[in-house]
Design a protein around this motif. Structure first.
Motif, short mmCIF file in Angstrom:
data_model
loop_
_atom_site.label_atom_id
_atom_site.label_comp_id
_atom_site.label_asym_id
_atom_site.label_seq_id
_atom_site.Cartn_x
_atom_site.Cartn_y
_atom_site.Cartn_z
N THR A 4 2.20 75.30 14.21
CA THR A 4 2.74 76.20 13.07
C THR A 4 4.01 76.60 13.23
O THR A 4 4.48 77.19 14.18
CB THR A 4 2.17 77.31 12.64
N THR A 12 2.29 74.04 9.00
CA THR A 12 1.25 73.40 9.96
C THR A 12 0.86 72.02 10.02
O THR A 12 0.59 71.49 8.99
CB THR A 12 0.03 74.58 9.64
N VAL A 25 0.23 71.23 5.99
CA VAL A 25 -0.01 72.36 5.09
C VAL A 25 1.23 73.37 5.21
O VAL A 25 1.73 73.88 5.94
CB VAL A 25 -1.07 73.40 5.57
N ASP A 27 2.78 76.73 3.41
CA ASP A 27 2.53 77.81 2.91
C ASP A 27 3.67 78.78 2.61
O ASP A 27 4.49 78.69 3.21
CB ASP A 27 1.38 78.84 3.67
N SER A 68 -3.73 69.78 -2.20
CA SER A 68 -4.17 71.19 -2.79
C SER A 68 -2.48 71.59 -3.02
O SER A 68 -1.72 71.12 -2.42
CB SER A 68 -4.77 72.08 -2.20
N GLY A 69 -2.17 72.58 -3.90
CA GLY A 69 -0.94 73.32 -4.21
C GLY A 69 -0.09 72.59 -5.03
O GLY A 69 1.04 73.01 -5.38
N THR A 75 4.61 72.97 -7.92
CA THR A 75 3.85 73.69 -6.69
C THR A 75 2.96 74.63 -7.59
O THR A 75 3.36 75.09 -8.68
CB THR A 75 4.70 74.22 -5.94
N THR A 78 -0.07 78.18 -4.30
CA THR A 78 -1.23 78.18 -3.35
C THR A 78 -0.49 77.40 -2.14
O THR A 78 0.41 76.46 -2.53
CB THR A 78 -2.66 77.77 -3.79
N ALA A 79 -1.14 77.14 -1.04
CA ALA A 79 -0.65 76.31 -0.02
C ALA A 79 -0.73 74.81 -0.42
O ALA A 79 -1.62 74.38 -1.05
CB ALA A 79 -1.57 76.57 1.33
N THR A 81 -1.19 71.29 0.56
CA THR A 81 -1.94 70.42 1.72
C THR A 81 -1.68 69.01 1.41
O THR A 81 -2.05 68.59 0.26
CB THR A 81 -3.44 70.79 1.76
#
Length: 90
Positions: A4, A12, A25, A27, A68-69, A75, A78-79, A81
């Motif tokens: 990370t 990450t 990921v 974030d 996701s995200g 965007t 949210t994170a 991925t």
């Protein structure tokens, strides 16, 4: 070794070249940022191995999947991925 990086926005990374997938990921990104999936695909195509003797003999599409995200090219807050499946690990 840590996987990370970053503080306000962190990344990450996960996976390895001989596993089922690699990815990241992200974030801390604000909602509403544009995500140009076509530009990302073009950049991935430029860097992918072609089995031309200059790089690995393994040839893969290196297609980025957003898990996701990201919704409708932006965007969500949210994170994010993203994953690239390793289809040829030999």
């Amino acid at each position: 070794m840590k996987n990370t990086f970053g503080n306000t926005v962190s990344m990450t990374i996960f996976g390895e070249s001989h596993g089922p997938a690699v990815g990241a990921v992200l974030d801390g990104l604000a909602a509403g940022l544009p995500v140009d999936e076509a530009a990302i695909a073009a950049a991935m195509d430029r860097r992918r191995a072609r089995g031309d003797g200059l790089s690995t003999a393994r040839t893969e599409a290196d297609a980025v999947e957003f898990l996701s995200g990201v919704y409708n090219g932006h965007t969500t807050g949210t994170a994010v991925t993203l994953m690239i499946r390793n289809l040829n690990t030999r």
